[in-house]
Write an enzyme that holds these catalytic residues in place. Structure first.
Site, PDB file in Angstrom:
ATOM      1  CD  GLU A  93       5.768   6.599   5.911  1.00 19.45           C
ATOM      2  OE1 GLU A  93       5.201   7.557   5.360  1.00 19.45           O
ATOM      3  OE2 GLU A  93       6.898   6.186   5.580  1.00 19.45           O
ATOM      4  CG  LEU A 100      -1.283   5.761  -2.312  1.00 21.50           C
ATOM      5  CD1 LEU A 100      -2.196   6.178  -3.452  1.00 21.50           C
ATOM      6  CD2 LEU A 100      -0.289   4.694  -2.770  1.00 21.50           C
TER       7      LEU A 100
END
Length: 259
Positions: A222, A250
């Site tokens: 990711e 985030l």
């Protein structure tokens, strides 16, 4: 005697009138041929050859069309599409990416003009107790993608589902059940899909890229994807590793640091 001669004259005269003289078939044939020959010669005089300037005009038009196609279409490369479904923790997003393939078959992206996205709530992890609902939640996203991709290119457009932190919090067995429901929908979507293109990507909290040799030694898929996209947009991808840019991502249930 006179009466008999008169009667003979009348009979011979009537025979001559009732049996007209037959025409010679050779003469008939000659007449018909002469008519057809005259008709053919008349039509041949009326038929005119196509003027040469028409043929020249057609050739010029074809050459002009070929020139316009090469200059304005071939030079830009063919337009292709790719579809990514991001299965986040709080929602599922679909990204339809439009890009060009240049003469060297290298993809050229334009993230300002060539990206269309749509989000639905909740995320896939919310369907742990309603497995069928996970697949159903993708239908609105797929309809959005079908409107963005020309129908003639559906079969060649790859679609992939990548679930992230929300799915990673579930047991492996539950993850696989949710993914299988999604695969059932994606198989009949009309787009190019394989079962292994629907998965949960790994996610460590830290991702580090060595600056000297650009090798990933500890990583999160990711975080790496976010790092690649950021540096591609900034124009630093593929250049000097010391000039690349680190990122902090985030997410809803995780955070990635990649540099």
């Amino acid at each position: 005697m006179r009466r008999s001669h008169a009667r003979n004259r009348v009979e011979s005269k009537s025979k001559s009138t009732t049996n007209p003289q037959k025409m010679d078939p050779i003469k008939l044939q000659i007449r018909s041929n002469s008519r057809s020959t005259a008709l053919f010669s008349r039509n041949s005089r009326q038929t005119k050859p196509i003027p040469s300037f028409i043929a020249v005009s057609i050739a010029i038009s074809l050459a002009l069309f070929a020139f316009i196609y090469i200059v304005f279409f071939s030079s830009k490369g063919s337009v292709k599409y790719g579809i990514i479904i991001d299965g986040g923790s709080t929602g599922t997003r679909i990204h339809v990416i439009r890009y060009r393939v240049d003469g060297g078959k290298n993809p050229v992206f334009d993230f300002k003009e060539g990206l269309d996205s749509l989000r639905v709530n909740p995320g896939l992890s919310a369907y742990a107790e309603d497995l069928a609902g996970a697949g159903y939640s993708l239908k609105e996203l797929l309809e959005f993608a079908r409107r963005k991709v020309p129908k003639k290119q559906w079969g060649e457009t790859e679609i992939r589902l990548m679930a992230t932190a929300g799915m990673r919090l579930l047991d492996d067995e539950v993850q696989e059940r949710i993914l299988e429901q999604c695969r059932k929908v994606l198989r009949v979507s009309g787009f190019k899909f394989r079962d292994d293109w629907a998965s949960v990507i790994t996610g460590n909290t830290m991702c580090m890229v060595l600056s000297l040799d650009s090798m990933i030694v500890l990583g999160s898929d990711e975080g790496v994807y976010a790092w690649v996209v950021a540096n591609y947009v900034l124009g630093t991808l593929g250049g000097n590793p010391l000039h690349t840019t680190g990122i902090i991502e985030l997410g809803g249930a995780s955070a990635q640091v990649c540099f």
